[in-house]
Design a protein around this motif. Structure first.
Motif, PDB file in Angstrom:
ATOM      1  N   ARG A 148       0.840  -1.206   0.000  1.00  0.00           N
ATOM      2  CA  ARG A 148       0.000   0.000   0.000  1.00  0.00           C
ATOM      3  C   ARG A 148       0.872   1.253   0.000  1.00  0.00           C
ATOM      4  O   ARG A 148       1.754   1.414   0.846  1.00  0.00           O
ATOM      5  CB  ARG A 148      -0.905  -0.013   1.245  1.00  0.00           C
ATOM      6  CG  ARG A 148      -1.899   1.139   1.301  1.00  0.00           C
ATOM      7  CD  ARG A 148      -2.879   0.946   2.432  1.00  0.00           C
ATOM      8  NE  ARG A 148      -2.222   0.949   3.730  1.00  0.00           N
ATOM      9  CZ  ARG A 148      -2.009   2.033   4.471  1.00  0.00           C
ATOM     10  NH1 ARG A 148      -2.402   3.219   4.022  1.00  0.00           N
ATOM     11  NH2 ARG A 148      -1.423   1.940   5.645  1.00  0.00           N
ATOM     12  N   ARG A 149       0.617   2.154  -0.934  1.00  0.00           N
ATOM     13  CA  ARG A 149       1.454   3.343  -1.106  1.00  0.00           C
ATOM     14  C   ARG A 149       0.928   4.568  -0.372  1.00  0.00           C
ATOM     15  O   ARG A 149       1.689   5.496  -0.114  1.00  0.00           O
ATOM     16  CB  ARG A 149       1.562   3.677  -2.592  1.00  0.00           C
ATOM     17  CG  ARG A 149       2.235   2.593  -3.419  1.00  0.00           C
ATOM     18  CD  ARG A 149       2.434   3.048  -4.843  1.00  0.00           C
ATOM     19  NE  ARG A 149       3.090   2.030  -5.656  1.00  0.00           N
ATOM     20  CZ  ARG A 149       3.635   2.257  -6.838  1.00  0.00           C
ATOM     21  NH1 ARG A 149       3.597   3.475  -7.352  1.00  0.00           N
ATOM     22  NH2 ARG A 149       4.197   1.277  -7.514  1.00  0.00           N
ATOM     23  N   GLU A 150      -0.336   4.598  -0.064  1.00  0.00           N
ATOM     24  CA  GLU A 150      -0.928   5.788   0.550  1.00  0.00           C
ATOM     25  C   GLU A 150      -0.219   6.131   1.865  1.00  0.00           C
ATOM     26  O   GLU A 150      -0.112   5.306   2.769  1.00  0.00           O
ATOM     27  CB  GLU A 150      -2.417   5.541   0.821  1.00  0.00           C
ATOM     28  CG  GLU A 150      -3.145   6.733   1.404  1.00  0.00           C
ATOM     29  CD  GLU A 150      -4.589   6.405   1.753  1.00  0.00           C
ATOM     30  OE1 GLU A 150      -5.275   7.287   2.299  1.00  0.00           O
ATOM     31  OE2 GLU A 150      -5.024   5.265   1.497  1.00  0.00           O
ATOM     32  N   LYS A 151       0.305   7.348   1.957  1.00  0.00           N
ATOM     33  CA  LYS A 151       1.006   7.868   3.135  1.00  0.00           C
ATOM     34  C   LYS A 151       2.294   7.104   3.450  1.00  0.00           C
ATOM     35  O   LYS A 151       2.847   7.218   4.558  1.00  0.00           O
ATOM     36  CB  LYS A 151       0.095   7.871   4.367  1.00  0.00           C
ATOM     37  CG  LYS A 151      -1.139   8.739   4.229  1.00  0.00           C
ATOM     38  CD  LYS A 151      -1.965   8.729   5.504  1.00  0.00           C
ATOM     39  CE  LYS A 151      -3.212   9.598   5.370  1.00  0.00           C
ATOM     40  NZ  LYS A 151      -4.030   9.570   6.609  1.00  0.00           N
ATOM     41  N   LEU A 152       2.833   6.342   2.509  1.00  0.00           N
ATOM     42  CA  LEU A 152       4.050   5.568   2.735  1.00  0.00           C
ATOM     43  C   LEU A 152       5.260   6.500   2.841  1.00  0.00           C
ATOM     44  O   LEU A 152       5.525   7.301   1.955  1.00  0.00           O
ATOM     45  CB  LEU A 152       4.254   4.563   1.604  1.00  0.00           C
ATOM     46  CG  LEU A 152       5.489   3.656   1.701  1.00  0.00           C
ATOM     47  CD1 LEU A 152       5.389   2.728   2.904  1.00  0.00           C
ATOM     48  CD2 LEU A 152       5.640   2.847   0.416  1.00  0.00           C
ATOM     49  N   VAL A 153       6.013   6.376   3.927  1.00  0.00           N
ATOM     50  CA  VAL A 153       7.204   7.179   4.169  1.00  0.00           C
ATOM     51  C   VAL A 153       8.468   6.418   3.771  1.00  0.00           C
ATOM     52  O   VAL A 153       9.438   7.005   3.287  1.00  0.00           O
ATOM     53  CB  VAL A 153       7.282   7.598   5.656  1.00  0.00           C
ATOM     54  CG1 VAL A 153       8.578   8.337   5.946  1.00  0.00           C
ATOM     55  CG2 VAL A 153       6.084   8.438   6.035  1.00  0.00           C
ATOM     56  N   GLY A 154       8.447   5.117   3.971  1.00  0.00           N
ATOM     57  CA  GLY A 154       9.606   4.270   3.688  1.00  0.00           C
ATOM     58  C   GLY A 154       9.458   2.961   4.422  1.00  0.00           C
ATOM     59  O   GLY A 154       8.370   2.598   4.881  1.00  0.00           O
ATOM     60  N   GLY A 155      10.547   2.249   4.544  1.00  0.00           N
ATOM     61  CA  GLY A 155      10.514   0.972   5.249  1.00  0.00           C
ATOM     62  C   GLY A 155      11.879   0.626   5.804  1.00  0.00           C
ATOM     63  O   GLY A 155      12.911   0.986   5.225  1.00  0.00           O
ATOM     64  N   THR A 156      11.894  -0.067   6.951  1.00  0.00           N
ATOM     65  CA  THR A 156      13.140  -0.458   7.590  1.00  0.00           C
ATOM     66  C   THR A 156      13.286  -1.966   7.565  1.00  0.00           C
ATOM     67  O   THR A 156      12.374  -2.689   7.973  1.00  0.00           O
ATOM     68  CB  THR A 156      13.183   0.030   9.055  1.00  0.00           C
ATOM     69  OG1 THR A 156      13.021   1.442   9.091  1.00  0.00           O
ATOM     70  CG2 THR A 156      14.514  -0.344   9.699  1.00  0.00           C
ATOM     71  N   ARG A 157      14.424  -2.414   7.091  1.00  0.00           N
ATOM     72  CA  ARG A 157      14.723  -3.846   7.057  1.00  0.00           C
ATOM     73  C   ARG A 157      15.501  -4.239   8.309  1.00  0.00           C
ATOM     74  O   ARG A 157      16.371  -3.508   8.771  1.00  0.00           O
ATOM     75  CB  ARG A 157      15.561  -4.171   5.820  1.00  0.00           C
ATOM     76  CG  ARG A 157      15.819  -5.666   5.628  1.00  0.00           C
ATOM     77  CD  ARG A 157      16.883  -5.887   4.567  1.00  0.00           C
ATOM     78  NE  ARG A 157      18.212  -5.507   5.053  1.00  0.00           N
ATOM     79  CZ  ARG A 157      19.298  -5.479   4.296  1.00  0.00           C
ATOM     80  NH1 ARG A 157      19.216  -5.765   3.007  1.00  0.00           N
ATOM     81  NH2 ARG A 157      20.468  -5.139   4.814  1.00  0.00           N
ATOM     82  N   PHE A 158      15.181  -5.415   8.850  1.00  0.00           N
ATOM     83  CA  PHE A 158      15.969  -5.995   9.931  1.00  0.00           C
ATOM     84  C   PHE A 158      15.956  -7.509   9.759  1.00  0.00           C
ATOM     85  O   PHE A 158      15.420  -8.025   8.778  1.00  0.00           O
ATOM     86  CB  PHE A 158      15.447  -5.568  11.311  1.00  0.00           C
ATOM     87  CG  PHE A 158      14.031  -5.997  11.613  1.00  0.00           C
ATOM     88  CD1 PHE A 158      13.763  -7.075  12.449  1.00  0.00           C
ATOM     89  CD2 PHE A 158      12.945  -5.298  11.083  1.00  0.00           C
ATOM     90  CE1 PHE A 158      12.458  -7.460  12.741  1.00  0.00           C
ATOM     91  CE2 PHE A 158      11.635  -5.674  11.385  1.00  0.00           C
ATOM     92  CZ  PHE A 158      11.395  -6.757  12.212  1.00  0.00           C
ATOM     93  N   SER A 159      16.548  -8.219  10.685  1.00  0.00           N
ATOM     94  CA  SER A 159      16.750  -9.653  10.503  1.00  0.00           C
ATOM     95  C   SER A 159      16.336 -10.433  11.737  1.00  0.00           C
ATOM     96  O   SER A 159      16.625 -10.031  12.869  1.00  0.00           O
ATOM     97  CB  SER A 159      18.229  -9.931  10.190  1.00  0.00           C
ATOM     98  OG  SER A 159      18.435 -11.306   9.967  1.00  0.00           O
ATOM     99  N   ASP A 160      15.629 -11.533  11.515  1.00  0.00           N
ATOM    100  CA  ASP A 160      15.386 -12.561  12.527  1.00  0.00           C
ATOM    101  C   ASP A 160      15.569 -13.902  11.828  1.00  0.00           C
ATOM    102  O   ASP A 160      16.355 -13.986  10.886  1.00  0.00           O
ATOM    103  CB  ASP A 160      13.998 -12.405  13.160  1.00  0.00           C
ATOM    104  CG  ASP A 160      14.046 -11.654  14.488  1.00  0.00           C
ATOM    105  OD1 ASP A 160      14.959 -11.932  15.285  1.00  0.00           O
ATOM    106  OD2 ASP A 160      13.170 -10.809  14.739  1.00  0.00           O
ATOM    107  N   ALA A 161      14.867 -14.927  12.239  1.00  0.00           N
ATOM    108  CA  ALA A 161      15.062 -16.237  11.625  1.00  0.00           C
ATOM    109  C   ALA A 161      13.742 -16.980  11.535  1.00  0.00           C
ATOM    110  O   ALA A 161      12.757 -16.611  12.176  1.00  0.00           O
ATOM    111  CB  ALA A 161      16.080 -17.060  12.422  1.00  0.00           C
ATOM    112  N   VAL A 162      13.734 -18.033  10.723  1.00  0.00           N
ATOM    113  CA  VAL A 162      12.532 -18.828  10.493  1.00  0.00           C
ATOM    114  C   VAL A 162      12.914 -20.302  10.555  1.00  0.00           C
ATOM    115  O   VAL A 162      14.068 -20.673  10.295  1.00  0.00           O
ATOM    116  CB  VAL A 162      11.898 -18.473   9.122  1.00  0.00           C
ATOM    117  CG1 VAL A 162      12.805 -18.889   7.974  1.00  0.00           C
ATOM    118  CG2 VAL A 162      10.510 -19.074   8.971  1.00  0.00           C
TER     119      VAL A 162
END
Length: 526
Positions: A148-162
């Motif tokens: 969804r693009r509405e009001k999108l400022v950006g995004g932060t990537r981080f790491s965990d595991a599966v």
């Protein structure tokens, strides 16, 4: 008589005194058995259903470092969880693997990128590796097309595991048995008579056979039955402390909801975190967090309200996806054994209940409940510290000197097996991967990476009593294939029925049982 039946009779007919009897075959019980066995203790684990039948096969499959605990200021728990996450990825690659997460940021939505980035700076410091990265504006769409693009400022990537949670439990039990531990599934602990200075007595009932009862004796008893904890503790005078909370999940085909990373989403309705993530070639959406009032002896199942809630999250995150309940491959629900504040009762928001583990001593019987999948080893070490003084001293007490998981042999990848399949096989079966290959039948089943050889090997070595043991826990074909893998049942029969020793009538009864379970608990709400 099958090999499993003869092994059961041998274990229960020896009239020996076990150093330790562990009740509960989920992640916590398996961890205690592994730690006890590698220290040389004579230990037996019993499970009333199948191994990992409860919460430990129906979690969200995530090996979290505990970012939410960091946000609430619990640095010790976060540090321990991050350390254990890194250890598991290092010791069991192919079973516990890195997974990138992305938290999108929208205007006026908490947390903002600066605060979230600060938390991740500490998170990465604890892991001793940097994975965080901020993607401004619509550059984050390179990771999550269709977001969804509405009001999108950006995004932060981080790491965990599966991980595959059921296979994780089975791999730990495999390591425990290799070190001398013993296991019995479909064996319920009806009661425990404390020793009061002598040996405790555990009354066991065969739930997979004739229902007969047997008594075994032990220096110490550890009770790790998760959501069932209060049942046995009440017999020993303990208070009621478990608040069962249900978490439900939807499974979509990857083509309908293609994500290469886990989307960490704030649900628009109640601001709870929801995840949309890739797992075993499909896409999973979860989870809910509701009080579960159903019979714990029956598998949990999502209701229509939960399905609508999760679909709402999908449509909010990916407005043009068109994903609907008609696209679903399967669903699953698990019950978390959250240790509740007895004074608060159910007035407290389920999502605000703490997830830390608690250990009780009721007349010498040690019970443990709560905690995170990620920290199972630390919980097991703490439990073992509580009972070690009352057991015979063994010479192999190495503590943390050895890995939990024995490495896979250093052999070349067989022809015809992809690099991804080989990575997965080595992680799932470790030191016994050559035995799996020795079964032949290295053909994947459907669109999955699961090989027919894995099913045959499990039937031969992993105490399979029912078809659902094989298709829902030893492998996850029941979650990954349409209609629970119905189109592949005849092929599975050809290879597995002779190994299991089932007659044609027994096979047909097992198919009917499996399909009944799948439709009732792993499909759409009725």
């Amino acid at each position: 008589m099958t090999h499993e039946d003869s092994e059961r009779e041998r274990l229960l007919a020896e009239n020996q005194v076990w150093d330790l009897v562990i009740i509960g075959g989920g992640i916590t019980g398996a961890g205690v058995l592994r730690e006890a066995a590698r220290e040389g203790y004579n230990a037996l684990l019993v499970e009333q259903q199948d191994f990992a039948w409860g919460t430990s096969s129906r979690s969200s499959k995530m090996v979290h470092g505990g970012l939410r605990y960091l946000a609430s200021g619990d640095f010790r728990l976060t540090r321990d969880a991050v350390s254990e996450r890194e250890r598991m990825m290092r010791e069991a690659p192919g079973l516990v693997d890195n997974l990138y997460y992305i938290m999108p940021h929208y205007r006026r939505q908490f947390p903002g990128p600066r605060l979230f980035g600060l938390l991740l700076r500490i998170y990465d410091f604890m892991a001793r590796r940097r994975t965080r990265r901020y993607f401004p504006g619509e550059s984050v769409l390179r990771w999550l097309p269709g977001l969804r693009r509405e009001k999108l400022v950006g995004g932060t990537r981080f790491s965990d595991a599966v991980t595959d949670d059921a296979r994780l439990v089975l791999r730990i039990l495999q390591e425990a048995r290799a070190a001398g531990g013993r296991t019995l599934n479909y064996t319920q602990a009806e009661s425990v008579t404390p020793g009061h200075g002598g040996h405790a007595t555990v009354t066991l009932r065969d739930t997979g056979g004739d229902g007969g009862e047997t008594r075994v004796h032990a220096c110490r008893v550890v009770h790790a039955t998760g959501a069932w904890t209060d049942r046995l503790r009440s017999q020993l005078g303990g208070d009621q402390r478990i608040r069962p909370l249900r978490g439900s999940h939807l499974v979509f085909p990857f083509w309908r909801l293609p994500v290469a990373v886990s989307l960490s989403l704030i649900h628009p309705r109640d601001k709870r975190p929801v995840f949309i993530y890739p797992w075993e070639g499909v896409t999973v959406v979860g989870t809910t967090d509701l009080d579960h009032d159903g019979d714990l002896q029956k598998e949990a199942v999502l209701n229509q309200q939960e399905m609508d809630y999760l679909l709402e999250a999908v449509h909010y995150a990916f407005p043009s996806s068109g994903a609907s309940e008609e696209d679903l491959i399967s669903t699953w629900s698990g019950v978390r054994p959250v240790v509740s504040d007895a004074s608060a009762g159910k007035s407290k928001d389920p999502s605000k209940e703490k997830r830390e583990h608690v250990i009780w001593d009721d007349q010498g019987v040690i019970s443990v409940a709560g905690g995170k999948l990620t920290t199972f080893r630390l919980i097991a070490r703490e439990v073992l510290d509580r009972v070690r003084g009352d057991m015979p001293k063994r010479e192999n007490q190495e503590g943390d000197a050895r890995n939990v998981f024995a490495p896979a042999p250093d052999i070349g990848r067989p022809a015809g097996i992809t690099a991804r399949q080989w990575h997965r096989l080595c992680g799932h079966y470790g030191s016994r991967v050559e035995e799996v290959l020795g079964e032949g039948q290295l053909t994947p089943i459907g669109h999955t990476d699961t090989l027919m050889a894995e099913l045959v090997w499990s039937c031969r070595h992993e105490q399979v009593h029912h078809l659902d043991d094989l298709l829902l826990r030893r492998t996850r074909l029941g979650l990954l294939l349409p209609e629970g893998g119905r189109a592949w049942l005849e092929s599975i029969r050809t290879h597995c029925q002779p190994v299991l020793g089932w007659s044609n009538e027994e096979w047909q009864a097992e198919v009917e049982r499996y399909q009944r379970i799948w439709h009732q608990y792993y499909w759409l709400p009725r």
